[in-house]
Scaffold this motif. Structure first.
Motif, PDB file in Angstrom:
ATOM      1  N   VAL A  96       0.861  -1.184   0.000  1.00 15.63           N
ATOM      2  CA  VAL A  96       0.000   0.000   0.000  1.00 15.63           C
ATOM      3  C   VAL A  96       0.896   1.233   0.000  1.00 15.63           C
ATOM      4  O   VAL A  96       1.859   1.313   0.777  1.00 15.63           O
ATOM      5  CB  VAL A  96      -0.941   0.033   1.225  1.00 15.63           C
ATOM      6  CG1 VAL A  96      -1.767   1.321   1.232  1.00 15.63           C
ATOM      7  CG2 VAL A  96      -1.853  -1.186   1.235  1.00 15.63           C
ATOM      8  N   VAL A  97       0.589   2.187  -0.869  1.00 11.20           N
ATOM      9  CA  VAL A  97       1.388   3.414  -0.944  1.00 11.20           C
ATOM     10  C   VAL A  97       0.466   4.621  -0.793  1.00 11.20           C
ATOM     11  O   VAL A  97      -0.681   4.607  -1.231  1.00 11.20           O
ATOM     12  CB  VAL A  97       2.179   3.500  -2.268  1.00 11.20           C
ATOM     13  CG1 VAL A  97       3.111   2.304  -2.404  1.00 11.20           C
ATOM     14  CG2 VAL A  97       1.253   3.589  -3.472  1.00 11.20           C
ATOM     15  N   ILE A  98       1.002   5.656  -0.154  1.00 13.42           N
ATOM     16  CA  ILE A  98       0.263   6.905   0.030  1.00 13.42           C
ATOM     17  C   ILE A  98       1.157   8.035  -0.469  1.00 13.42           C
ATOM     18  O   ILE A  98       2.235   8.270   0.080  1.00 13.42           O
ATOM     19  CB  ILE A  98      -0.115   7.132   1.502  1.00 13.42           C
ATOM     20  CG1 ILE A  98      -0.907   5.935   2.046  1.00 13.42           C
ATOM     21  CG2 ILE A  98      -0.939   8.420   1.639  1.00 13.42           C
ATOM     22  CD1 ILE A  98      -1.210   6.021   3.526  1.00 13.42           C
ATOM     23  N   THR A  99       0.686   8.731  -1.515  1.00 14.57           N
ATOM     24  CA  THR A  99       1.549   9.695  -2.197  1.00 14.57           C
ATOM     25  C   THR A  99       1.308  11.129  -1.708  1.00 14.57           C
ATOM     26  O   THR A  99       0.977  12.025  -2.474  1.00 14.57           O
ATOM     27  CB  THR A  99       1.367   9.593  -3.722  1.00 14.57           C
ATOM     28  OG1 THR A  99      -0.030   9.525  -4.044  1.00 14.57           O
ATOM     29  CG2 THR A  99       2.048   8.359  -4.261  1.00 14.57           C
ATOM     30  N   GLY A 100       1.505  11.320  -0.401  1.00 17.57           N
ATOM     31  CA  GLY A 100       1.638  12.665   0.141  1.00 17.57           C
ATOM     32  C   GLY A 100       0.377  13.354   0.612  1.00 17.57           C
ATOM     33  O   GLY A 100      -0.740  12.906   0.395  1.00 17.57           O
ATOM     34  N   ASP A 101       0.598  14.488   1.299  1.00 18.50           N
ATOM     35  CA  ASP A 101      -0.444  15.329   1.890  1.00 18.50           C
ATOM     36  C   ASP A 101      -1.291  14.552   2.894  1.00 18.50           C
ATOM     37  O   ASP A 101      -2.508  14.402   2.737  1.00 18.50           O
ATOM     38  CB  ASP A 101      -1.324  15.957   0.806  1.00 18.50           C
ATOM     39  CG  ASP A 101      -0.677  17.170   0.164  1.00 18.50           C
ATOM     40  OD1 ASP A 101       0.478  17.486   0.521  1.00 18.50           O
ATOM     41  OD2 ASP A 101      -1.315  17.797  -0.693  1.00 18.50           O
TER      42      ASP A 101
END
Length: 292
Positions: A96-101
Motif C-alpha cells: 500500500v502506498v500513500i503519495t503525500g499530503d
C-alpha cells in the motif's frame, strides 16, 4: 393600437414566465450540485482497477497488487476513509502506498495516526508514504518534518521514503521502490532518490505531484510512477473536466493513466480536500494496480 398593446402585453407575460421557469430550473440544478458537491461526493469512494504490463517486470513480481491512496488531508475519519480501509482489507494487497499530503496542520496529527494504524493492520502488507506540499506546510522546518516522519514510523510501522529507495525481493527477483520528497515545493532530489538503482532495473516511483513527470520519464529505471496532488481537479464539469489544477502542467495530468516514453504515470484523485470542502464529479479515489 389595442391589438399592439395586447400582443405586447402577452409577449411580456410569456417572457416573464420563461424567465421565471428558467430561474427555478437553474436554482434547482445549483441546489442539487451543492448537495452533491458538499454533502454526498466527499463521503463516497471510487475504486479504480488497472493492470500495468511491462516487459521489464521480473517474473517473480507478476501479479503483484499495489493499492494507492493520496492526499488524505485528514481532519477526521469520515465514511470515505472507512470505506477505504474496508476495501484494502478485501483486496489483500502486496503493498500500500500513500503519495503525500497526510495532514494540513501540525495539531491535526492524532486522527491521521489513528487512521494509518488501522490501515496498516487492515492491509496486512507493507505501507509506504512519501511527503506532499501540505506536509511541508504543516511542518515547515527540516527538523519538524523529520520529527513527524520519525513519529509516524514509530507509532504506525509505516515506512516514509524521502529521496530514498529500497529493494523489494520475491524469490530471486527484485525491483526498486523509489520515493521522492515533494516536487511541488521543489524538495525532490531525483539523483538521491535513484542512487544505486541500476538503469536496467524496474523501479516503482512514488512522488507527490506531476511536477517531475518529464524528468522522471528520462530515468531508464522508472517504469511506473504513482502521484497525486491534483485531487483530480476536485471540481469537474461535464464535457470540460477539471476546472483548475495546481500544477505547472495545468490540467494536462489532472487524473488517470498516462505514458511518456516507456514510463507509465498514474495520478490518483486523492481522498481529501483542500481550500474548500467540496468534490463535484470527482469522488475520493482508491487505486488498485496489478503488475503484469
Amino acid at each position: 393600437m389595442c391589438r399592439d398593446v395586447l400582443t405586447g402585453g402577452r409577449q411580456t407575460m410569456r417572457r416573464e414566465r420563461v424567465l421565471g421557469a428558467t430561474a427555478i430550473v437553474v436554482g434547482a440544478l445549483a441546489g442539487a450540485a451543492a448537495v452533491e458537491g458538499f454533502l454526498r461526493e466527499p463521503f463516497q469512494l471510487d475504486v479504480t482497477r488497472l493492470r500495468i504490463a511491462s516487459p521489464s517486470l521480473p517474473p517473480g513480481f507478476d501479479g503483484m497488487k499495489i493499492v494507492q491512496l493520496s492526499d488524505l488531508h485528514l481532519h477526521r475519519i469520515s465514511r470515505a476513509y472507512r470505506m477505504a480501509i474496508d476495501a484494502i482489507r478485501k483486496e489483500h494487497p502486496s503493498l500500500v502506498v500513500i503519495t503525500g499530503d497526510l495532514v494540513d496542520r501540525a495539531d491535526e496529527t492524532a486522527e491521521c495516526l489513528a487512521f494509518l494504524t488501522e490501515l496498516r493492520a487492515a492491509a496486512g502488507a507493507p505501507v509506504v508514504v512519501v511527503p506532499g506540499n501540505w506536509d511541508h506546510r504543516a511542518f515547515p522546518t527540516r527538523q519538524s518534518i523529520a520529527a513527524w516522519h520519525e513519529r509516524l514510523q514509530a507509532e504506525t510501522g509505516i515506512r516514509v521514503l524521502v529521496n530514498q529507495n529500497v529493494v523489494l525481493r520475491r524469490g530471486g527477483d527484485r525491483i526498486w521502490l523509489v520515493g521522492t520528497d515533494d516536487p511541488y515545493f521543489g524538495h525532490a532530489d531525483l539523483d538521491a532518490s535513484f542512487k544505486g538503482v541500476p538503469n536496467t532495473a524496474f523501479a516503482l516511483v512514488l512522488t507527490h505531484a506531476p511536477e517531475a513527470f518529464e524528468e522522471l520519464a528520462q530515468r531508464p529505471a522508472a517504469r511506473l510512477v504513482l502521484a497525486g496532488h491534483t485531487h483530480g481537479g476536485q471540481v469537474r464539469l461535464p464535457f470540460i473536466g477539471a476546472v483548475r489544477v495546481p500544477s505547472r502542467y495545468g490540467t494536462r495530468f489532472a487524473r488517470g493513466l498516462f505514458k511518456l516514453g516507456d514510463t507509465f504515470f498514474y495520478v490518483n484523485a486523492g481522498m481529501g480536500m483542500s481550500h474548500l470542502p467540496v468534490r463535484f464529479l470527482c469522488r475520493p479515489e482508491l487505486t488498485v494496480l496489478t503488475l503484469k
